[in-house]
Motif scaffolding. Structure first.
Motif, short mmCIF file in Angstrom:
data_model
loop_
_atom_site.label_atom_id
_atom_site.label_comp_id
_atom_site.label_asym_id
_atom_site.label_seq_id
_atom_site.Cartn_x
_atom_site.Cartn_y
_atom_site.Cartn_z
N ILE A 36 -7.39 19.77 14.13
CA ILE A 36 -7.58 19.02 12.97
C ILE A 36 -6.70 17.88 13.18
CG2 ILE A 36 -5.40 19.94 12.01
CD1 ILE A 36 -6.86 19.65 9.50
N ALA A 37 -7.44 16.59 12.95
CA ALA A 37 -6.73 15.31 13.27
C ALA A 37 -6.38 14.76 12.02
CB ALA A 37 -7.72 14.33 13.92
N LYS A 38 -5.17 14.53 11.55
CA LYS A 38 -4.54 13.61 10.48
C LYS A 38 -4.57 12.49 10.67
CE LYS A 38 -2.54 17.97 9.07
NZ LYS A 38 -1.46 18.62 8.77
N ILE A 39 -5.11 11.59 10.00
CA ILE A 39 -5.20 10.16 10.43
C ILE A 39 -4.66 9.05 9.16
CG2 ILE A 39 -6.57 8.01 11.04
CD1 ILE A 39 -8.51 10.21 12.26
N TYR A 40 -3.42 8.34 9.53
CA TYR A 40 -2.89 7.47 8.70
C TYR A 40 -3.28 5.99 8.84
CZ TYR A 40 -0.35 11.99 8.28
OH TYR A 40 0.20 13.34 7.78
N VAL A 41 -3.80 5.29 7.94
CA VAL A 41 -4.25 4.03 8.15
C VAL A 41 -3.51 3.04 7.24
CG1 VAL A 41 -6.18 2.25 8.14
CG2 VAL A 41 -6.62 4.72 8.78
N THR A 42 -2.60 1.98 7.48
CA THR A 42 -2.04 0.98 6.72
C THR A 42 -2.55 -0.41 7.37
OG1 THR A 42 -0.20 1.10 8.07
CG2 THR A 42 -0.29 2.65 5.98
N TYR A 43 -2.08 -1.41 6.32
CA TYR A 43 -2.36 -2.74 6.75
C TYR A 43 -1.40 -3.07 7.84
CZ TYR A 43 -5.38 -3.89 3.00
OH TYR A 43 -6.33 -4.08 2.12
N LYS A 44 -1.61 -3.92 8.79
CA LYS A 44 -0.64 -4.47 10.10
C LYS A 44 0.42 -5.38 8.93
CE LYS A 44 -3.57 -5.00 13.76
NZ LYS A 44 -4.34 -6.00 14.58
N PRO A 45 1.75 -5.12 9.64
CA PRO A 45 2.89 -6.08 8.81
C PRO A 45 2.67 -7.35 8.38
CG PRO A 45 3.52 -4.76 10.71
CD PRO A 45 2.14 -4.91 10.70
N SER A 46 1.70 -8.26 9.28
CA SER A 46 1.38 -9.64 8.97
C SER A 46 0.45 -9.74 7.71
CB SER A 46 0.81 -10.32 10.40
OG SER A 46 -0.32 -9.68 10.70
N ILE A 47 -0.29 -8.69 7.25
CA ILE A 47 -1.37 -8.66 6.20
C ILE A 47 -0.65 -8.35 4.97
CG2 ILE A 47 -3.59 -7.90 5.59
CD1 ILE A 47 -3.89 -9.46 8.12
N LEU A 48 -1.09 -9.00 3.84
CA LEU A 48 -0.56 -8.98 2.67
C LEU A 48 -1.29 -7.43 2.07
CD1 LEU A 48 0.99 -9.71 0.05
CD2 LEU A 48 -0.89 -10.97 -0.55
N ASP A 49 -0.57 -6.75 1.35
CA ASP A 49 -0.95 -5.48 0.77
C ASP A 49 -0.97 -5.83 -0.87
OD1 ASP A 49 -1.54 -3.04 -0.23
OD2 ASP A 49 0.05 -1.89 1.17
N PRO A 50 -1.93 -6.24 -1.30
CA PRO A 50 -2.08 -6.48 -2.82
C PRO A 50 -1.87 -5.29 -3.62
CG PRO A 50 -4.12 -7.02 -1.75
CD PRO A 50 -3.43 -6.71 -0.48
N LYS A 51 -2.50 -4.07 -3.27
CA LYS A 51 -2.21 -2.94 -4.07
C LYS A 51 -0.84 -2.32 -3.79
CE LYS A 51 -7.05 -1.29 -3.59
NZ LYS A 51 -7.97 -0.58 -3.27
N GLY A 52 -0.20 -2.48 -2.98
CA GLY A 52 1.32 -2.11 -2.82
C GLY A 52 2.07 -3.13 -3.35
N GLU A 53 1.83 -4.37 -3.36
CA GLU A 53 2.82 -5.20 -4.32
C GLU A 53 2.47 -4.94 -5.58
OE1 GLU A 53 5.06 -7.55 -3.42
OE2 GLU A 53 4.71 -6.67 -1.45
N SER A 54 1.22 -4.46 -6.34
CA SER A 54 1.00 -4.23 -7.64
C SER A 54 1.81 -2.92 -8.13
CB SER A 54 -0.55 -4.18 -7.82
OG SER A 54 -1.21 -5.23 -7.83
N ILE A 55 1.96 -1.79 -7.25
CA ILE A 55 2.54 -0.60 -7.48
C ILE A 55 3.90 -1.01 -7.57
CG2 ILE A 55 3.17 1.57 -6.31
CD1 ILE A 55 0.12 1.54 -5.47
N LYS A 56 4.51 -1.84 -6.49
CA LYS A 56 5.99 -2.25 -6.45
C LYS A 56 6.33 -2.71 -7.68
CE LYS A 56 7.70 -5.78 -4.19
NZ LYS A 56 8.28 -6.52 -3.23
N SER A 57 5.66 -3.82 -8.29
CA SER A 57 5.82 -4.60 -9.38
C SER A 57 5.71 -3.54 -10.68
CB SER A 57 4.79 -5.44 -9.84
OG SER A 57 5.18 -6.31 -10.76
N ALA A 58 5.01 -2.79 -10.66
CA ALA A 58 4.70 -1.61 -11.83
C ALA A 58 5.92 -0.74 -11.60
CB ALA A 58 3.52 -0.65 -11.60
#
Length: 84
Positions: free
Chosen positions: A3-25
């Protein structure tokens, strides 16, 4: 079998708009101690492969299909499954 468990996220230089919305909330809910939120994707793949090829197979799948290598980064964990 593996079983392979794969985690994908934006690179640090890319704005994460969903993450920013969650943080704001969270801040509006008075969770001011939260300083950063990163939202990503999670995949689990079950593979019938031998130990010599399972890692290269997972990397190829990530690079060719699951990850936009221009914007995202990934990490994975591979575990052997006991066949019953």
């Amino acid at each position: 079998m593996y079983i392979a468990k794969i985690y994908v996220t934006y690179k640090p230089s890319i704005l994460d708009p969903k993450g920013e919305s969650i943080k704001s909330a969270l801040h509006r809910l008075n969770y001011e101690t939260v300083t950063d939120v990163t939202m990503g994707k999670y995949f689990e793949l079950k593979l019938e492969a031998d130990a010599a090829t399972v890692e290269s197979t997972v990397q190829a799948i990530c690079d060719q299909l699951l990850v936009n290598v221009n914007m995202e980064t990934y990490r994975y964990e591979i575990e052997a499954l006991e066949v019953q």
